[in-house]
Design an enzyme around this catalytic site. Sequence first.
Site, short mmCIF file in Angstrom:
data_model
loop_
_atom_site.label_atom_id
_atom_site.label_comp_id
_atom_site.label_asym_id
_atom_site.label_seq_id
_atom_site.Cartn_x
_atom_site.Cartn_y
_atom_site.Cartn_z
N HIS A 200 41.82 68.27 17.90
CA HIS A 200 41.06 68.07 19.92
C HIS A 200 42.57 69.07 20.53
O HIS A 200 42.74 68.82 22.00
CB HIS A 200 41.18 66.86 20.11
CG HIS A 200 39.24 66.46 20.30
ND1 HIS A 200 38.49 66.87 20.26
CD2 HIS A 200 39.07 66.28 18.62
CE1 HIS A 200 37.83 65.96 19.71
NE2 HIS A 200 37.47 66.63 19.45
N ASP B 215 47.93 70.55 26.62
CA ASP B 215 46.88 69.87 26.67
C ASP B 215 46.44 70.61 25.62
O ASP B 215 45.75 72.05 25.83
CB ASP B 215 46.61 69.63 27.42
CG ASP B 215 45.38 68.20 27.93
OD1 ASP B 215 46.07 67.51 26.39
OD2 ASP B 215 46.08 67.69 28.69
#
Length: 502
Positions: free
Chosen positions: A157, A365
């Site tokens: 992730h 991110d």
Amino acid sequence: MKLIVVSNRVARAAANEPLTGGLAAALLPVVERTGAIWVGSSDRLRDSSQKDPFTAIEALGAGALAMVELPAAHYAGYYEGFANSALWPALHSRLDLVRVSHEDYKSYRAVNAFMARTLLRFRKPDAAFWIQDYHFLALGAELRSLGVSEPIGFFLHTPWPSVTTITGVPNHRELIEAMLAYDLIGFQTADDRHNFLDYLSTELNYAVDGDTVSSRYGISRCAVFPIGIDADKFAAQAVRASSHPEVSRLRRSLNRDEKLIIGVDRLDYSKGLMNRISAFDQMLTAQPGLHRAVSLLQIATPSRGTIDAYGALQGELAKLVSDVNGRHGEVDWTPIRYLNKGFGQTVLAGLYRSAQVGLVTPVQDGMNLVAKEYVAAQNPVDPGVLVLSKFAGAADELDSALLVNPHDVQGMARTLALALAMPQNERRMRWEAMMAKLQQRSIHTWFSDYVAALQAAHLANQPDDEAGSAEPGWSEAPPLMTAPRPELPALRSVSGEGFRFN
């Protein structure tokens, strides 16, 4: 097929836990709809005398949650140590924050091995294991060492950094070699996959063939699966949440015609919070006419407070917010509303819909689902504007947002002012383009694409005669809406028998 999803923690929707995007928000709807078993920590620790690691097993829609007590002797070294003081900063290109010991690495491997032994409860010939995120990079290798031959996939992730960055992690060669036990390794972006394959070829001297590599474990495929949300469901939730008491209180508290900017993040150095607040400060300084006309609601949910870097950030950010409010505030107007607490998805949906600008500016991110949730929550007739860091994985899809460099404070200040002044027709045009992509690449598409790819990758690892005799239906992803609700076994007699899913 029986799918076992594994992560460090599970999220319990019944408890209405605060969720601010990320892994928990992504997996909940998948488990609810598909009938998967989601295995993760219960946040309780066990001593060596306890025999059964499971503390609870609960239904979740068509699926189930299985909560495990991780070993107390190794948890701190595993979680606060290697996972979050070595891997997390390195994966976000912050080698300066790496603080780790050899004992931490030993604890990380010990917990991965413990979880592998725990997962044997669910092993059946039709089982498949889907491991989530950086906490369990070595879990696939531990499962293989226990004789598990069923499909094992992994999805990261977070970002995957450059070769020079990841080599700053102690034991990186051993750890990444272990990752090749996975049939399929999934990434958020093409850049992440490229960096990983680059490491395999330059540091481990593997011959990379397209997106596959052969090792002593067999063939591993590396592929890109951008994670999404259920945009239509979230949009409907935002409409309903407009009348929620907390959302109504927020709207009533704003001055007439005052616009709202919203930021929702975990309190983490990867989120670019200091620069974000500084950009808002510079905008107010450069444009005094915006005083009383705009305010920023920044929700920063504390996390990992026992790690020094996080405690220091919390103090620095609180001081900066105080300074900005002291410099620009008035007796009846506070420029920044700063909250160190989380909110459930329903309230967040309403808050997003109330804001004219969504400010999502991480310095790095993996994806950032807050950006996608903000877009989905908007009023189609009068939508807000997403200001998005070009270093968030979401920027690859949401290129109709106003993209910014989170290191350029002045540039962000100018872009914020531009977002506040954007005419309605341009806002609608940008929103419609982004919403169409969210609907096309939903969380359910992410799930079905990954599972189908895992099945195919596993078949590629089988001898021709075994591959040809695969169980019917194995080459297709399981249906999303028809999974039967599992019968949950008693807590102290957990077995795979009660967990068969179509």
